[in-house]
Design a protein around this motif. Structure first.
Motif: not given
Length: 215
Positions: A49-77
């Motif tokens: 999903l992170c790779e798809y978003y980076s390639e499709t529309f969030a071009h200024d974010m790498s897949a790692d950037d997106i993954e890191n933004e989401l990771y803490e929230i999801i892991e805590d859940g």
């Protein structure tokens, strides 16, 4: 009969943990997924999903950037806040005591599922956890369901799937599985009528289903 369970939205009241932070990224880029894209993001691995978003529309974010933004929230859940749906843990234990073999068929990375199943003390009730991050297969792929049946060592016609998403039910039915659609309102509102029509059965909760209907 042997049983496959989806996790998020079926066993766990957890879809908000994914939907809310992902929606924030989509809104930031004014991205509105169409039906095909919605099904992809629901069936893809977290990394996919992170790779798809980076390639499709969030071009200024790498897949790692997106993954890191989401990771803490999801892991805590999964570590602390996500709760099982009412009666689910008791139902899983009951099915185990009745001798049913069970596996997990989820789009969520195995890492997160291990966390919550260990926290709830139900890991030992499942023979395996099958996820796209392990196999490269998505739940919209027929091969995914054949692999699940292989892990259960059972013919598809002798396996029951509980899932809250229509794309998973459709793919599973194509290879011969029995299916039970599960309510997860409001998160699967777009799928409800299709699940009621296309799944073999439809329930408000896994806890209320009686496996004797398949005997």
């Amino acid at each position: 009969m042997k049983i496959l369970f989806d996790c998020d939205g079926t066993l766990m009241d957890s879809m908000h943990i994914w939907i809310d932070p992902i929606k924030q990224i989509e809104n930031r880029y004014k991205f509105i997924p169409n039906q095909e894209q919605r099904e992809f993001k629901e069936s893809a691995s977290f990394r996919g999903l992170c790779e798809y978003y980076s390639e499709t529309f969030a071009h200024d974010m790498s897949a790692d950037d997106i993954e890191n933004e989401l990771y803490e929230i999801i892991e805590d859940g999964y570590k602390n806040t996500i709760k099982p749906k009412n009666g689910v843990v008791e139902k899983i234990k009951q099915l185990h005591e009745q001798g049913y073999e069970m596996g997990i068929a989820s789009s969520t990375d195995k890492y997160y599922l291990d966390i919550i199943f260990n926290r709830l003390g139900i890991s030992d009730y499942f023979k395996f956890i099958l996820t796209p991050d392990q196999t490269g297969l998505r739940k919209s792929d027929e091969k995914y369901w054949l692999k699940a049946c292989e892990l259960l060592d059972e013919k598809p016609e002798n396996v029951v799937l509980f899932d809250d998403k229509i794309y998973a039910v459709r793919a599973a039915k194509k290879v011969g599985l029995k299916t039970v659609g599960v309510d997860d309102l409001p998160h699967n509102e777009e799928d409800i009528e299709l699940l009621k029509k296309e799944a073999d059965y439809y329930v408000d909760s896994v806890s209320e289903f009686d496996m004797k209907v398949f005997n």
